[in-house]
Write a protein that holds these residues in place. Structure first.
Motif, PDB file in Angstrom:
ATOM      1  N   ALA A 228       0.825  -1.203   0.000  1.00 49.59           N
ATOM      2  CA  ALA A 228       0.000   0.000   0.000  1.00 49.59           C
ATOM      3  C   ALA A 228       0.859   1.253   0.000  1.00 49.59           C
ATOM      4  N   LYS A 229       2.056   1.182   0.576  1.00 48.73           N
ATOM      5  CA  LYS A 229       2.948   2.324   0.636  1.00 48.73           C
ATOM      6  C   LYS A 229       4.364   1.837   0.344  1.00 48.73           C
ATOM      7  N   GLU A 230       5.139   2.652  -0.310  1.00 45.19           N
ATOM      8  CA  GLU A 230       6.528   2.298  -0.538  1.00 45.19           C
ATOM      9  C   GLU A 230       7.333   3.531  -0.904  1.00 45.19           C
ATOM     10  N   ARG A 231       8.600   3.492  -0.568  1.00 51.23           N
ATOM     11  CA  ARG A 231       9.539   4.536  -0.965  1.00 51.23           C
ATOM     12  C   ARG A 231      10.580   3.839  -1.817  1.00 51.23           C
ATOM     13  N   LYS A 232      10.698   4.271  -3.044  1.00 48.95           N
ATOM     14  CA  LYS A 232      11.566   3.562  -3.984  1.00 48.95           C
ATOM     15  C   LYS A 232      12.107   4.508  -5.039  1.00 48.95           C
ATOM     16  N   GLY A 233      13.036   3.991  -5.826  1.00 49.65           N
ATOM     17  CA  GLY A 233      13.527   4.731  -6.979  1.00 49.65           C
ATOM     18  C   GLY A 233      14.489   5.846  -6.676  1.00 49.65           C
ATOM     19  N   TRP A 234      15.006   5.930  -5.453  1.00 49.96           N
ATOM     20  CA  TRP A 234      15.966   6.981  -5.134  1.00 49.96           C
ATOM     21  C   TRP A 234      17.368   6.556  -5.580  1.00 49.96           C
ATOM     22  N   SER A 235      18.123   7.508  -6.072  1.00 53.27           N
ATOM     23  CA  SER A 235      19.531   7.248  -6.386  1.00 53.27           C
ATOM     24  C   SER A 235      20.311   8.545  -6.285  1.00 53.27           C
ATOM     25  N   ILE A 236      21.585   8.417  -6.016  1.00 52.74           N
ATOM     26  CA  ILE A 236      22.446   9.593  -5.969  1.00 52.74           C
ATOM     27  C   ILE A 236      23.753   9.226  -6.657  1.00 52.74           C
ATOM     28  N   THR A 237      24.146  10.058  -7.628  1.00 53.73           N
ATOM     29  CA  THR A 237      25.354   9.819  -8.413  1.00 53.73           C
ATOM     30  C   THR A 237      26.412  10.846  -8.031  1.00 53.73           C
ATOM     31  N   ILE A 238      27.614  10.358  -7.780  1.00 53.22           N
ATOM     32  CA  ILE A 238      28.736  11.237  -7.426  1.00 53.22           C
ATOM     33  C   ILE A 238      29.567  11.477  -8.680  1.00 53.22           C
ATOM     34  N   HIS A 239      29.798  12.755  -9.002  1.00 51.22           N
ATOM     35  CA  HIS A 239      30.612  13.127 -10.158  1.00 51.22           C
ATOM     36  C   HIS A 239      31.876  13.827  -9.689  1.00 51.22           C
ATOM     37  N   ASP A 240      32.962  13.640 -10.448  1.00 50.95           N
ATOM     38  CA  ASP A 240      34.154  14.434 -10.152  1.00 50.95           C
ATOM     39  C   ASP A 240      33.982  15.805 -10.799  1.00 50.95           C
ATOM     40  N   LEU A 241      34.982  16.666 -10.660  1.00 52.29           N
ATOM     41  CA  LEU A 241      34.832  18.042 -11.141  1.00 52.29           C
ATOM     42  C   LEU A 241      34.812  18.146 -12.658  1.00 52.29           C
ATOM     43  N   SER A 242      35.227  17.076 -13.352  1.00 52.45           N
ATOM     44  CA  SER A 242      35.135  17.082 -14.815  1.00 52.45           C
ATOM     45  C   SER A 242      33.744  16.676 -15.295  1.00 52.45           C
ATOM     46  N   PRO A 245      30.914  10.533 -13.875  1.00 56.69           N
ATOM     47  CA  PRO A 245      30.369   9.816 -12.715  1.00 56.69           C
ATOM     48  C   PRO A 245      31.407   8.862 -12.148  1.00 56.69           C
ATOM     49  N   VAL A 246      31.612   8.906 -10.851  1.00 57.07           N
ATOM     50  CA  VAL A 246      32.658   8.090 -10.228  1.00 57.07           C
ATOM     51  C   VAL A 246      32.112   7.157  -9.146  1.00 57.07           C
ATOM     52  N   ALA A 247      30.853   7.287  -8.792  1.00 56.83           N
ATOM     53  CA  ALA A 247      30.226   6.367  -7.838  1.00 56.83           C
ATOM     54  C   ALA A 247      28.731   6.618  -7.839  1.00 56.83           C
ATOM     55  N   MET A 248      27.979   5.631  -7.377  1.00 59.13           N
ATOM     56  CA  MET A 248      26.528   5.774  -7.322  1.00 59.13           C
ATOM     57  C   MET A 248      25.971   4.943  -6.169  1.00 59.13           C
ATOM     58  N   ALA A 249      24.918   5.461  -5.553  1.00 58.78           N
ATOM     59  CA  ALA A 249      24.118   4.703  -4.590  1.00 58.78           C
ATOM     60  C   ALA A 249      22.711   4.611  -5.162  1.00 58.78           C
ATOM     61  N   SER A 250      22.232   3.396  -5.355  1.00 54.15           N
ATOM     62  CA  SER A 250      20.924   3.192  -5.982  1.00 54.15           C
ATOM     63  C   SER A 250      20.052   2.314  -5.092  1.00 54.15           C
ATOM     64  N   MET A 251      18.851   2.778  -4.801  1.00 59.69           N
ATOM     65  CA  MET A 251      17.908   2.015  -3.994  1.00 59.69           C
ATOM     66  C   MET A 251      17.361   0.867  -4.844  1.00 59.69           C
ATOM     67  N   VAL A 252      17.688  -0.364  -4.487  1.00 57.59           N
ATOM     68  CA  VAL A 252      17.294  -1.518  -5.292  1.00 57.59           C
ATOM     69  C   VAL A 252      16.194  -2.351  -4.646  1.00 57.59           C
ATOM     70  N   VAL A 415      31.782   8.206  -0.147  1.00 58.71           N
ATOM     71  CA  VAL A 415      30.879   9.359  -0.115  1.00 58.71           C
ATOM     72  C   VAL A 415      29.474   8.930  -0.529  1.00 58.71           C
ATOM     73  N   ALA A 416      29.368   8.084  -1.549  1.00 61.87           N
ATOM     74  CA  ALA A 416      28.060   7.575  -1.971  1.00 61.87           C
ATOM     75  C   ALA A 416      27.428   6.735  -0.865  1.00 61.87           C
ATOM     76  N   LEU A 417      28.229   5.940  -0.177  1.00 61.46           N
ATOM     77  CA  LEU A 417      27.721   5.137   0.936  1.00 61.46           C
ATOM     78  C   LEU A 417      27.190   6.048   2.046  1.00 61.46           C
ATOM     79  N   ALA A 418      27.923   7.099   2.364  1.00 64.83           N
ATOM     80  CA  ALA A 418      27.470   8.042   3.390  1.00 64.83           C
ATOM     81  C   ALA A 418      26.144   8.682   2.998  1.00 64.83           C
ATOM     82  N   ALA A 419      25.987   9.018   1.718  1.00 62.21           N
ATOM     83  CA  ALA A 419      24.724   9.596   1.246  1.00 62.21           C
ATOM     84  C   ALA A 419      23.588   8.600   1.391  1.00 62.21           C
ATOM     85  N   ALA A 420      23.846   7.329   1.078  1.00 60.81           N
ATOM     86  CA  ALA A 420      22.812   6.298   1.193  1.00 60.81           C
ATOM     87  C   ALA A 420      22.377   6.112   2.645  1.00 60.81           C
ATOM     88  N   VAL A 421      23.337   6.155   3.568  1.00 62.74           N
ATOM     89  CA  VAL A 421      22.989   6.043   4.986  1.00 62.74           C
ATOM     90  C   VAL A 421      22.116   7.213   5.404  1.00 62.74           C
TER      91      VAL A 421
END
Length: 447
Positions: A228-242, A245-252, A415-421
């Motif tokens: 009936a309720k769910e939180r899904k589809g969140w992701s955060i991508t870490i990019h370098d200054l160029s 993309p250098v890392a990602m946290a994806s809610m699976v 850093v991506a892990l910290a964002a996921a937490v």
């Protein structure tokens, strides 16, 4: 930019030896100690007894005492404060015994004696230094025979890279490397939401969408009766200054409430994959699960490394399994102090305190893309601040041990892990709680 100076004070290899003429009943006592350091919370630890069968052995090779009892981490400000004190700083240990049959032995009992160990942090600026290692007399019986207490106190340098988010992870902030008052932007974050109606989490390989193994994904498309309720589809991508993309946290695995409640439970946790780039696609590096504890007063979490395997299911190594208080927040910590197999998720975890500092250097190939051997993880790994999610703005701060960073992708993964937490705190909130607008779009309600 150079890493920030940190030092750690480690206390371990505890053992207690009563005089030979002592009554046999003494050997059934539960003994423990309180370890005190000025401006730090008191830490407590059990003390194993040296019996007549093993009293000729040294505690450092005795399986009963080969463990870490307490750990104190000092950043530069605390180190400077220690060094500026006119009175030498000392570690104080109070030794107690109890005989009431309690199993934890952490309440006040009979005081057997006190020990003071002077600390000279200057000696440990560049290499580990043992402040004390051996037996100390802590009291005498009526016959003048001494009770002896064994401990090892070691201070070691523990430099760390420090990163700070410029805002809440869901607000796609910059991430700065910090050294004292200096800040330098090193990463940018991009938070994104999938369409709540899109139940297909597996896509074609690309550098914009993760492609984790199906072994780690639930059969979401086959659900005939979605929650009936769910939180899904969140992701955060870490990019370098160029902009790469250098890392990602994806809610699976979606965060869904347990039937009959409004909270995510440990029996059905939500999960994230932490991914790193590999040959134009994403490869899983770690898996984070999060939930609310039964009384909803704490966030429970478990993080494990994923390893390549020829078998159908990837092998894993659990690095931490612990909780963070929901009311005031706390620290997400991975600490494998001198352990090659046992995670030290708290200062009282058993680990191989006598095996050396574990400070070494490893090549990037050993550390990358989920192929890291669990035997490489030693010492302090990482720590990130986690608040309760109710403040006006959350800016997580991440510390990473220098021995675990050999390239940009190494730091970005943590850093991506910290964002996921941090995002898991919101994902695990009661489903009666209204999330901030950046997150609400992915909270779907099925009628």
């Amino acid at each position: 930019m150079d890493p920030c100076p940190f030092q750690r004070i480690l206390v371990g290899n505890l053992a207690l030896k009563f005089p030979v003429s002592s009554k046999p009943s003494l050997l059934s006592l539960q003994c423990f100690c309180k370890i005190k350091l000025k401006n730090f919370p008191t830490q407590k630890a059990m003390i194993p007894l040296v019996t007549s069968q093993n009293r000729n052995q040294n505690p450092e090779i005795n399986s009963l005492s080969n463990s870490l009892a307490a750990c104190y981490s000092l950043d530069k400000a605390k180190i400077d404060n220690f060094l500026s004190c006119k009175k030498p700083n000392s570690l104080e240990i109070e030794v107690y015994s109890r005989d009431d049959g309690a199993t934890c032995g952490l309440k006040d009992g009979k005081l057997l004696g006190k020990v003071t160990v002077p600390l000279d942090l200057r000696k440990a600026e560049s290499r580990p230094c043992v402040m004390h290692n051996g037996w100390i007399d802590i009291g005498e019986n009526k016959k003048g025979e001494s009770t002896q207490f064994y401990l090892c106190v070691r201070v070691e340098p523990d430099p760390r890279y420090v990163f700070k988010f410029g805002g809440d992870p869901e607000c796609s902030p910059q991430v700065f490397q910090v050294q004292g008052s200096a800040r330098q932007a090193v990463f940018t974050c991009k938070f994104s939401l999938r369409n709540p109606g899109d139940r297909n989490l597996v896509s074609m390989p690309s550098m914009t969408e993760p492609t984790p193994s199906r072994n780690w994904l639930p059969s979401l498309g086959a659900d005939k009766h979605p929650p009936a309720k769910e939180r899904k589809g969140w992701s955060i991508t870490i990019h370098d200054l160029s902009g790469s993309p250098v890392a990602m946290a994806s809610m699976v695995t979606p965060f869904v409430p347990t039937p009959g409640s409004d909270h995510v439970s440990q029996s059905n946790p939500g999960a994230w994959l932490i991914l790193r780039p590999s040959h134009g696609t994403w490869k899983p590096w770690g898996r984070l699960e999060a939930w609310r504890e039964r009384n909803a007063s704490a966030l429970g979490y478990r993080f494990e490394l994923l390893h390549d395997s020829v078998s159908a299911s990837p092998s894993t190594t659990t690095l931490v399994n612990s909780v963070i208080k929901a009311k005031n927040g706390g620290k997400f910590t991975i600490d494998m102090t001198n352990s090659v197999s046992t995670p030290a998720s708290s200062p009282h975890s058993s680990c191989d305190f006598g095996s050396g500092s574990g400070s070494g250097s490893w090549s990037g190939s050993e550390f990358s893309l989920g192929m890291l051997s669990p035997f490489v993880h030693k010492g302090f790994v990482m720590q990130s601040s986690v608040n309760n999610g109710d403040g006006p703005c959350n800016k997580p701060e991440v510390e990473i041990g220098v021995q675990h960073v050999n390239c940009t992708e190494d730091a970005a993964a943590f850093v991506a892990l910290a964002a996921a937490v941090d995002l898991s705190v919101d994902a695990c909130k009661s489903f009666t709680h209204k999330l901030r607008k950046e997150l609400r779009q992915s909270q779907s309600f099925v009628v």
